[in-house]
Design a protein around this motif. Sequence first.
Motif, PDB file in Angstrom:
ATOM      1  N   PHE A  71     -28.294  57.554  80.634  1.00  0.00           N
ATOM      2  CA  PHE A  71     -27.480  56.955  79.581  1.00  0.00           C
ATOM      3  C   PHE A  71     -27.707  55.445  79.510  1.00  0.00           C
ATOM      4  CE2 PHE A  71     -24.334  60.593  80.567  1.00  0.00           C
ATOM      5  CZ  PHE A  71     -25.059  61.450  79.747  1.00  0.00           C
ATOM      6  N   TYR A  72     -27.396  54.913  78.320  1.00  0.00           N
ATOM      7  CA  TYR A  72     -27.594  53.482  78.073  1.00  0.00           C
ATOM      8  C   TYR A  72     -26.411  52.955  77.275  1.00  0.00           C
ATOM      9  CZ  TYR A  72     -32.363  54.659  79.434  1.00  0.00           C
ATOM     10  OH  TYR A  72     -33.461  55.119  80.120  1.00  0.00           O
ATOM     11  N   LEU A  73     -26.356  51.629  77.131  1.00  0.00           N
ATOM     12  CA  LEU A  73     -25.304  50.981  76.351  1.00  0.00           C
ATOM     13  C   LEU A  73     -25.908  50.341  75.111  1.00  0.00           C
ATOM     14  CD1 LEU A  73     -23.280  49.261  79.232  1.00  0.00           C
ATOM     15  CD2 LEU A  73     -22.612  51.294  77.942  1.00  0.00           C
ATOM     16  N   THR A  74     -25.244  50.535  73.997  1.00  0.00           N
ATOM     17  CA  THR A  74     -25.680  49.898  72.759  1.00  0.00           C
ATOM     18  C   THR A  74     -24.481  49.207  72.124  1.00  0.00           C
ATOM     19  OG1 THR A  74     -26.754  50.281  70.605  1.00  0.00           O
ATOM     20  CG2 THR A  74     -25.268  51.989  71.388  1.00  0.00           C
ATOM     21  N   PRO A  75     -24.627  47.980  71.652  1.00  0.00           N
ATOM     22  CA  PRO A  75     -23.481  47.237  71.081  1.00  0.00           C
ATOM     23  C   PRO A  75     -23.018  47.852  69.769  1.00  0.00           C
ATOM     24  CG  PRO A  75     -25.521  45.998  70.818  1.00  0.00           C
ATOM     25  CD  PRO A  75     -25.857  47.156  71.687  1.00  0.00           C
ATOM     26  N   THR A  76     -21.708  47.837  69.561  1.00  0.00           N
ATOM     27  CA  THR A  76     -21.124  48.359  68.328  1.00  0.00           C
ATOM     28  C   THR A  76     -20.748  47.254  67.357  1.00  0.00           C
ATOM     29  OG1 THR A  76     -18.882  48.354  69.239  1.00  0.00           O
ATOM     30  CG2 THR A  76     -20.202  50.345  69.577  1.00  0.00           C
ATOM     31  N   GLY A  77     -20.823  45.997  67.795  1.00  0.00           N
ATOM     32  CA  GLY A  77     -20.473  44.872  66.936  1.00  0.00           C
ATOM     33  C   GLY A  77     -19.010  44.509  66.980  1.00  0.00           C
ATOM     34  N   GLN A  78     -18.226  45.125  67.843  1.00  0.00           N
ATOM     35  CA  GLN A  78     -16.796  44.854  67.939  1.00  0.00           C
ATOM     36  C   GLN A  78     -16.412  44.477  69.376  1.00  0.00           C
ATOM     37  OE1 GLN A  78     -14.966  48.421  66.504  1.00  0.00           O
ATOM     38  NE2 GLN A  78     -15.669  48.138  64.408  1.00  0.00           N
ATOM     39  N   ASN A  79     -17.305  43.719  70.021  1.00  0.00           N
ATOM     40  CA  ASN A  79     -17.111  43.318  71.414  1.00  0.00           C
ATOM     41  C   ASN A  79     -17.009  44.539  72.323  1.00  0.00           C
ATOM     42  OD1 ASN A  79     -16.959  41.310  73.401  1.00  0.00           O
ATOM     43  ND2 ASN A  79     -14.703  41.428  73.455  1.00  0.00           N
TER      44      ASN A  79
END
Length: 280
Positions: free
Chosen positions: A125-133
């Motif tokens: 798994f990885y992390l991707t930004p959602t644009g809402q902090n």
Amino acid sequence: MNRTMITATNTLSQLQKQMDIASDNLANLGTTGFKRKQSSFSELLVQQFNNQPSAGAEAGRLTPLGIRQGVGAQLAQSQIVMTQGSLKSTDRPLDFALTSEKQYFRVLEQSDNGSAVRFTRDGAFYLTPTGQNENMLVTSAGHPVLDANNNPITVSADASNYKLMDDGSLAVQLNNGATQEIDLGISLVKKPQFLEQMGGNLLGMPNNLAELNVTADEIYTDLNGPLRTQIAVSQGMLEQSNVDMSKEMTDIINLQRSYQFQSRSISMADQMMGLINGIR
């Protein structure tokens, strides 16, 4: 058409399907969490030609009555082999390996036709930004990982540490000292043979449950509440494919020999028909 040609042609088409399965297994030798498929053959309908109009006329016969002629073989079944793959240590905090054979992570596959819950054993798994902090937990293909309530998992962007608990919950340590705890969505698949391969190392529910005379509850169970004690998952590890390269290569060689034999049968039948047609 010559009976030999019919038999060989029917079998050739089925051998090609088995070849495709073996090739797909071999192509996914290095795919994390991939489960190989195993196929089996069965004989097609046969025709019985009796030597005598009645069985009484064959009194005292020691060999079987009549002549049985087949019309080839067919691929009877192709099923997923659920044996556990070997575990590889990565020491990466967002790599998770399920150590129980029939447990799967739930992810959300989004397409032009909508979104649907899928199952996977790939725990990279990885992390991707959602644009809402916030960051969203996703698979290597970008599919959102679901929690116990089938909602996409999001964590604060200032998270500094991730720890996986024994019950499949992910404890996220924030920079301000607070802790965010999330239950990973994990299901126990009781009847994996009903699942369909959706591509991208994902499995999904069939659309014809009514025709199959089975319900979703009979196929899988979400491990929530008290059932989470059944979860077996390790952090910093990934499950490797359960494909055995030597076995798949041996199967492919045998398939090639069978394919050549059937092709040769067609050639010989064609030569025999040529000889007959050439008689004057």
